[in-house]
Design a protein around this motif. Structure first.
Motif, PDB file in Angstrom:
ATOM      1  N   LEU A   1      78.242  45.446  19.268  1.00 28.70           N
ATOM      2  CA  LEU A   1      79.561  45.724  18.696  1.00 28.70           C
ATOM      3  C   LEU A   1      79.916  47.196  18.850  1.00 28.70           C
ATOM      4  O   LEU A   1      81.047  47.544  19.220  1.00 28.70           O
ATOM      5  N   GLN A   2      78.933  48.069  18.622  1.00 32.40           N
ATOM      6  CA  GLN A   2      79.188  49.493  18.802  1.00 32.40           C
ATOM      7  C   GLN A   2      79.414  49.815  20.270  1.00 32.40           C
ATOM      8  O   GLN A   2      80.232  50.677  20.614  1.00 32.40           O
ATOM      9  N   CYS A   3      78.707  49.119  21.149  1.00 30.50           N
ATOM     10  CA  CYS A   3      78.918  49.304  22.585  1.00 30.50           C
ATOM     11  C   CYS A   3      80.345  48.952  22.972  1.00 30.50           C
ATOM     12  O   CYS A   3      80.979  49.648  23.766  1.00 30.50           O
ATOM     13  N   LEU A   4      80.872  47.872  22.385  1.00 30.10           N
ATOM     14  CA  LEU A   4      82.268  47.490  22.652  1.00 30.10           C
ATOM     15  C   LEU A   4      83.225  48.558  22.134  1.00 30.10           C
ATOM     16  O   LEU A   4      84.258  48.827  22.750  1.00 30.10           O
ATOM     17  N   ARG A   5      82.895  49.178  21.017  1.00 25.24           N
ATOM     18  CA  ARG A   5      83.744  50.247  20.478  1.00 25.24           C
ATOM     19  C   ARG A   5      83.810  51.433  21.437  1.00 25.24           C
ATOM     20  O   ARG A   5      84.837  52.079  21.576  1.00 25.24           O
TER      21      ARG A   5
ATOM     22  N   ALA B   1      79.226  40.509  27.929  1.00 24.87           N
ATOM     23  CA  ALA B   1      78.687  40.508  29.296  1.00 24.87           C
ATOM     24  C   ALA B   1      79.663  41.138  30.277  1.00 24.87           C
ATOM     25  O   ALA B   1      79.273  41.947  31.135  1.00 24.87           O
ATOM     26  N   ASP B   2      80.951  40.801  30.151  1.00 24.01           N
ATOM     27  CA  ASP B   2      81.951  41.331  31.073  1.00 24.01           C
ATOM     28  C   ASP B   2      82.110  42.838  30.940  1.00 24.01           C
ATOM     29  O   ASP B   2      82.364  43.543  31.928  1.00 24.01           O
ATOM     30  N   VAL B   3      81.964  43.352  29.725  1.00 25.80           N
ATOM     31  CA  VAL B   3      82.127  44.788  29.497  1.00 25.80           C
ATOM     32  C   VAL B   3      80.871  45.546  29.924  1.00 25.80           C
ATOM     33  O   VAL B   3      80.930  46.752  30.193  1.00 25.80           O
ATOM     34  N   GLY B   4      79.751  44.842  29.998  1.00 22.40           N
ATOM     35  CA  GLY B   4      78.504  45.497  30.385  1.00 22.40           C
ATOM     36  C   GLY B   4      77.678  45.949  29.211  1.00 22.40           C
ATOM     37  O   GLY B   4      76.923  46.926  29.307  1.00 22.40           O
ATOM     38  N   CYS B   5      77.800  45.231  28.086  1.00 29.54           N
ATOM     39  CA  CYS B   5      77.098  45.630  26.867  1.00 29.54           C
ATOM     40  C   CYS B   5      75.944  44.697  26.504  1.00 29.54           C
ATOM     41  O   CYS B   5      75.382  44.803  25.405  1.00 29.54           O
ATOM     42  N   SER B   6      75.600  43.785  27.382  1.00 31.83           N
ATOM     43  CA  SER B   6      74.591  42.774  27.034  1.00 31.83           C
ATOM     44  C   SER B   6      73.250  43.380  26.663  1.00 31.83           C
ATOM     45  O   SER B   6      72.515  42.833  25.833  1.00 31.83           O
ATOM     46  N   ASP B   7      72.875  44.501  27.264  1.00 26.50           N
ATOM     47  CA  ASP B   7      71.567  45.114  27.007  1.00 26.50           C
ATOM     48  C   ASP B   7      71.604  46.123  25.867  1.00 26.50           C
ATOM     49  O   ASP B   7      70.573  46.728  25.543  1.00 26.50           O
ATOM     50  N   ALA B   8      72.753  46.301  25.259  1.00 20.56           N
ATOM     51  CA  ALA B   8      72.869  47.285  24.181  1.00 20.56           C
ATOM     52  C   ALA B   8      72.180  46.778  22.918  1.00 20.56           C
ATOM     53  O   ALA B   8      72.199  45.585  22.616  1.00 20.56           O
TER      54      ALA B   8
END
Length: 553
Positions: free
Chosen positions: A297-301, A286-293
């Motif tokens: 995990l790939q979004c975090l990468r 959520a903090d990185v902004g990947c919740s809707d991905a």
């Protein structure tokens, strides 16, 4: 890379690049690994090779992936500077009002020792320090240092933990050894948890980094003068816990990577599952902004490192209220850890090698500063029940508090009477946290294994004069890196698998029948032998709780 062209000319002209082992030309050491030449530096009579990459850079699509072996080396490389530290998690030590000025000074010194140099995701580097006259025929024993820092911070680029002093002392003792240290990924970058991580088999990446460094050593340490079959793994705090986990992974099979272990303030304890780390994963996403991905995990990468670092710094750490309930820590993943560490010990999944494990007397004090606002018995019960033992009955938590009553004379710093009571429940909480995370796991490990392999244990009671903290977590490290009297015991243990020699006093084996401790003191009698019989009822009960409710490491 400063100075490389000048140094390269020296080595090309002297044909040093054709050598397959460490050599010294014009006062500059070099070593050939594969088809590559690494140029080090000389410190007294110790050759230093710093910042050598032992795996592919874990960046881009290799972020949140297991470490990949480095390609064969080619060309000429400057190995005179440490590589950058892995990304650190920011921590802010809470400073309660009323701390003694000497205690404040102690905290400042501790913080300066832990400060990392430049940070980067491209951080998987290794350092080797060897006697200057070592060659590939020397076959010297090797000690591999794994740093601590709560799996949140730490690194090898530190004068405090440099290792040259240990090599120098080993030469003086006539039992020369090599010193090796290496970086491993930390916090979320090294210990991400959650269902997505489990599904992809990516738990405990930081431990896999360590294992890869040990494999690198097995392949290359001979070139520096070391014997790959005579490696001792050694660590403090999270590094010591890591050492214990390398002993119990893989069914106890060391793969020939090490033959002994030395642990300071850390033993195999309890650990939750990757699934239990899901809340931390979700908060990070959520903090990185990947919740809707679709693939978080790939979004975090693919996320900018700055965004990821900010999110990591928003997560709890050892200086937070939850203290040693560490967010980013080793967890049961079905691969590196097939069960909680203490359950693996009970199953006999332990390397049958000699080991040393010891603690400081007041392990829990510095970790208890964030909970000084806990002032009542009920608040203490709620804290331990909710933070450490959520599946445990209230009755059992009440029993724990009976074994650790709110009597400042019995709390930690131990044996200091009514002094050092920073807050109404401070010494009680410090006593429980220190025994829960350090003393009880150490004692359990020794009781389970001392009948099957050579075991030694110590207790450091030094620095009792530091107000509010006493012999707190980490103070024993000064006894080796000082160097101090434990340095000689470490060197001899690495060299012979027995810590005894012609210095210090005789350190007996630890057995269930005679649980003897090498005990370190301030004052005129620095060393003696004592019995490991303090707070036995309390630590036994804490072990019982950790076996039935292993949610925290």
């Amino acid at each position: 890379m400063h100075g490389l062209s000048h140094v390269a000319l020296i080595f090309v002209s002297s044909r040093a690049i054709s050598y397959a082992a460490a050599t010294i030309v014009d006062g500059i050491p070099s070593v050939q690994l594969d088809e590559g030449t690494f140029i080090g530096n000389l410190s007294g009579n110790v050759s230093q090779f710093l910042g050598i990459p032992f795996a592919q850079p874990p960046v881009g699509n290799l972020r949140f992936q297991l470490p990949q072996p480095n390609a064969p080396y080619t060309g000429i490389h400057n190995a005179t500077d440490y590589g950058p530290s892995c990304i650190q998690q920011n921590t802010t030590q809470p400073i309660p009002s009323g701390l003694d000025p000497l205690a404040l000074q102690f905290l400042e010194l501790e913080a300066s020792d832990l400060q990392a140099n430049d940070q980067s995701e491209d951080c998987l580097s290794i350092n080797v320090m060897a006697p200057a006259d070592a060659s590939s025929n020397s076959k010297l024993p090797v000690v591999a240092w794994i740093y601590g820092g709560g799996f949140e911070t730490g690194g090898t680029a530190s004068e405090t933990f440099g290792g040259s002093g240990i090599v120098q002392r080993s030469i003086e003792l006539g039992q020369p050894v090599l010193f090796v240290s290496f970086n491993y990924r930390l916090n979320a970058l090294g210990f991400l948890a959650g269902a997505e991580v489990e599904k992809n088999g990516l738990g405990n990446i930081g431990l896999h980094d360590q294992r890869q460094a040990l494999r690198w050593m097995h392949k290359y340490v001979n070139a520096f003068g070391g014997d790959p079959d005579k490696v001792t793994i050694w660590g403090a705090s999270a590094g010591a816990a890591s050492v214990g986990l390398h002993m119990i992974t893989n069914g106890g099979n060391t793969e020939g990577l090490f033959r002994a272990a030395f642990m300071q303030s850390g033993s195999p304890g309890s650990a939750g599952t990757l699934a239990e780390g899901q809340p931390y994963y979700d908060a990070l996403v959520a903090d990185v902004g990947c919740s809707d991905a679709q693939d978080t995990l790939q979004c975090l990468r693919e996320a900018p490192l700055q965004n990821l670092t900010v999110a990591i710094n928003n997560s709890p750490n050892t200086d937070s209220y939850q203290s040693l309930n560490i967010a980013w820590a080793p967890r049961v993943d079905g691969i590196f850890l097939k069960d909680s560490p203490q359950q693996l010990v009970l199953k006999g999944s332990v390397a049958n090698i000699p080991f040393v494990t010891g603690d400081c007397d007041d392990e829990g004090t510095a970790f208890s500063l964030a909970s000084v606002n806990i002032t009542t018995d009920q608040a203490v019960l709620d804290y331990f029940h909710g933070n450490y033992f959520p599946k445990t009955s209230t009755r059992d938590i009440e029993r724990l508090l009976q074994l650790y009553p709110n009597d400042t004379r019995l709390g930690s710093p131990f044996d200091t009477g009514t002094a050092n009571a920073v807050a109404p429940q401070y010494k009680r909480i410090a006593a429980i946290q220190g025994d829960m995370m350090f003393q009880a796991p150490r004692r359990f490990f020794l009781q389970q294994r001392s009948s099957q392999q050579d075991t030694y244990s110590f207790l450091s009671k030094r620095f009792k004069y530091v107000p509010d903290f006493g012999a707190t977590h980490g103070t024993d490290v000064a006894n080796i890196y000082g160097p101090g009297d434990l340095t000689d015991y470490l060197v001899r243990f690495v060299a012979t698998l027995n810590p005894n020699g012609d210095t210090g006093i005789f350190w007996p084996l630890y057995t269930v029948e005679a649980p003897r401790l090498l005990t370190l003191w301030d004052g005129a009698v620095p060393l003696n032998i004592t019995n490991d019989t303090y707070r036995t009822e309390g630590t036994k009960f804490l072990t019982q709780l950790s076996l039935t409710d292993p949610d925290t490491f």
